[in-house]
Design a protein around this motif. Structure first.
Motif, PDB file in Angstrom:
ATOM      1  N   THR A 176       0.830  -1.209   0.000  1.00 13.11           N
ATOM      2  CA  THR A 176       0.000   0.000   0.000  1.00 13.11           C
ATOM      3  C   THR A 176       0.863   1.257   0.000  1.00 13.11           C
ATOM      4  OG1 THR A 176      -1.765  -1.169   1.197  1.00 13.11           O
ATOM      5  CG2 THR A 176      -1.814   1.239   1.232  1.00 13.11           C
TER       6      THR A 176
ATOM      7  N   TYR B  17       3.834   1.643  -1.148  1.00 12.09           N
ATOM      8  CA  TYR B  17       4.476   1.826  -2.449  1.00 12.09           C
ATOM      9  C   TYR B  17       3.471   1.891  -3.608  1.00 12.09           C
ATOM     10  CZ  TYR B  17       9.095   1.219  -0.423  1.00 12.09           C
ATOM     11  OH  TYR B  17      10.250   1.396   0.308  1.00 12.09           O
ATOM     12  N   ARG B  18       2.189   1.940  -3.249  1.00 10.99           N
ATOM     13  CA  ARG B  18       1.118   2.087  -4.226  1.00 10.99           C
ATOM     14  C   ARG B  18       1.160   1.005  -5.302  1.00 10.99           C
ATOM     15  NH1 ARG B  18       1.023   8.682  -5.179  1.00 10.99           N
ATOM     16  NH2 ARG B  18       0.625   9.232  -2.972  1.00 10.99           N
ATOM     17  N   VAL B  19       1.354  -0.224  -4.850  1.00 14.10           N
ATOM     18  CA  VAL B  19       1.361  -1.367  -5.771  1.00 14.10           C
ATOM     19  C   VAL B  19      -0.060  -1.617  -6.257  1.00 14.10           C
ATOM     20  CG1 VAL B  19       1.852  -3.827  -5.990  1.00 14.10           C
ATOM     21  CG2 VAL B  19       3.344  -2.368  -4.603  1.00 14.10           C
ATOM     22  N   SER B  20      -0.233  -1.832  -7.542  1.00 15.69           N
ATOM     23  CA  SER B  20      -1.564  -2.056  -8.106  1.00 15.69           C
ATOM     24  C   SER B  20      -2.179  -3.338  -7.573  1.00 15.69           C
ATOM     25  CB  SER B  20      -1.495  -2.122  -9.636  1.00 15.69           C
ATOM     26  OG  SER B  20      -0.776  -3.278 -10.044  1.00 15.69           O
ATOM     27  N   HIS B  21      -3.496  -3.434  -7.713  1.00 15.88           N
ATOM     28  CA  HIS B  21      -4.219  -4.586  -7.171  1.00 15.88           C
ATOM     29  C   HIS B  21      -3.721  -5.896  -7.776  1.00 15.88           C
ATOM     30  CE1 HIS B  21      -7.522  -6.912  -5.506  1.00 15.88           C
ATOM     31  NE2 HIS B  21      -7.799  -7.369  -6.718  1.00 15.88           N
ATOM     32  N   TRP B  22      -3.606  -5.950  -9.092  1.00 15.22           N
ATOM     33  CA  TRP B  22      -3.189  -7.197  -9.751  1.00 15.22           C
ATOM     34  C   TRP B  22      -1.732  -7.530  -9.439  1.00 15.22           C
ATOM     35  CZ3 TRP B  22      -6.697 -10.371 -11.203  1.00 15.22           C
ATOM     36  CH2 TRP B  22      -7.938  -9.893 -11.645  1.00 15.22           C
ATOM     37  N   ARG B  23      -0.903  -6.513  -9.364  1.00 14.19           N
ATOM     38  CA  ARG B  23       0.492  -6.766  -9.026  1.00 14.19           C
ATOM     39  C   ARG B  23       0.619  -7.259  -7.588  1.00 14.19           C
ATOM     40  NH1 ARG B  23       5.394  -5.785 -11.112  1.00 14.19           N
ATOM     41  NH2 ARG B  23       7.144  -5.396  -9.696  1.00 14.19           N
ATOM     42  N   ARG B  24      -0.249  -6.769  -6.718  1.00 18.52           N
ATOM     43  CA  ARG B  24      -0.237  -7.233  -5.324  1.00 18.52           C
ATOM     44  C   ARG B  24      -0.621  -8.706  -5.252  1.00 18.52           C
ATOM     45  NH1 ARG B  24      -3.129  -3.747  -0.651  1.00 18.52           N
ATOM     46  NH2 ARG B  24      -1.972  -2.184  -1.840  1.00 18.52           N
TER      47      ARG B  24
END
Length: 257
Positions: A159, A161-168
């Motif tokens: 969160t 590092y603002r990782v995207s949903h799919w990348r998470r």
């Protein structure tokens, strides 16, 4: 050197335990301590296994059961992973699905075979369906448990590092859930064997289940044990393959045993 010696010792013990059991079984049959009509000698079983595999239909039966099992596992495991991850990642999805899982999981999976026969008929689809249902629940529940066991710090870091949903999902959820996911698949394979063989008892003219049933009807006890031995060998192969996958995919979770 100590590690190699320990590994060799464990390997020796793993091989020795079944060898000792088989040797004792052979001794008991040779000395007539047990009734060979019901407990044929391991050498007799091995001989029948070879003849049935080379000259009989057992090789074909093994191939048929293997295909049914693999297709059922592929369907059930895929659906289980999707549902399990969905339950772990979405509270709304979990709220919707969890009651359904709780209500349907206790139902003996073989008990739905008559329903599948009505819906899908006397064909391969019924075999795939009964295996996939048994695999689905174990994979889904283990995948969900794997998600729940992930340390929250990883999600918080993603969160920040603002990782995207799919990348998470690919970098946090899947690696974190993978150990229990693989365990679910391993357990599902065992249940899948149970279900496909049971289904072949009543719905099928081929397969290991059919071979066991035919052997029972003709009182061919050695052949029945030979078919059971094939399933036991399958179990050993599955354990070795899954252990290798664990080592390759999640080496950080391998315990020293």
């Amino acid at each position: 050197m100590t590690t190699l010696a320990g590994t060799a010792r464990r390997t020796l013990l793993s091989v020795a335990s079944p060898v000792v059991v088989l040797a004792l079984w052979e001794l008991l049959t040779r000395t007539k301590a047990i009734d060979t009509r019901f407990w044929p000698a391991p050498t007799t079983i091995a001989s029948n296994l070879w003849d049935a595999f080379v000259h009989g239909t057992l090789r074909h039966d093994v191939g048929v059961t293997t295909v049914r099992l693999l297709i059922g596992i592929a369907i059930g495991a895929t659906a289980g992973i999707v549902v399990g991850l969905g339950m772990g990642l979405s509270r709304t999805f979990r709220t919707l699905v969890r009651p359904l899982m709780a209500m349907t999981y206790p139902i003996p999976k073989i008990a739905v075979l008559p329903l599948f026969l009505l819906v899908f008929g006397l064909g391969e689809t019924t075999m795939w369906a009964i295996v996939s249902v048994g695999v689905f629940y174990l994979v889904a529940m283990n995948s969900f448990a794997g998600i729940r066991e992930i340390d929250p710090i990883y999600g918080e870091t993603a969160t920040v590092y603002r990782v995207s949903h799919w990348r998470r999902i690919w970098t946090v959820a899947l690696p974190g859930a993978l150990p229990l996911m693989l365990t679910g698949i391993e357990l599902g394979i065992g249940v899948g064997f149970l279900l496909v063989v049971s289904a072949e008892f009543v719905n099928g003219s081929t397969g290991l289940g059919h071979a066991i049933w035919q052997a029972w009807q003709t009182f061919d006890v050695p052949l029945m044990y030979a078919a059971l031995a094939v399933i036991a060998i399958y179990g050993l192969i599955v354990q070795v393959v899954m252990r290798t996958l664990h080592k390759r995919l999640v080496p950080w979770r391998i315990e020293h045993d």
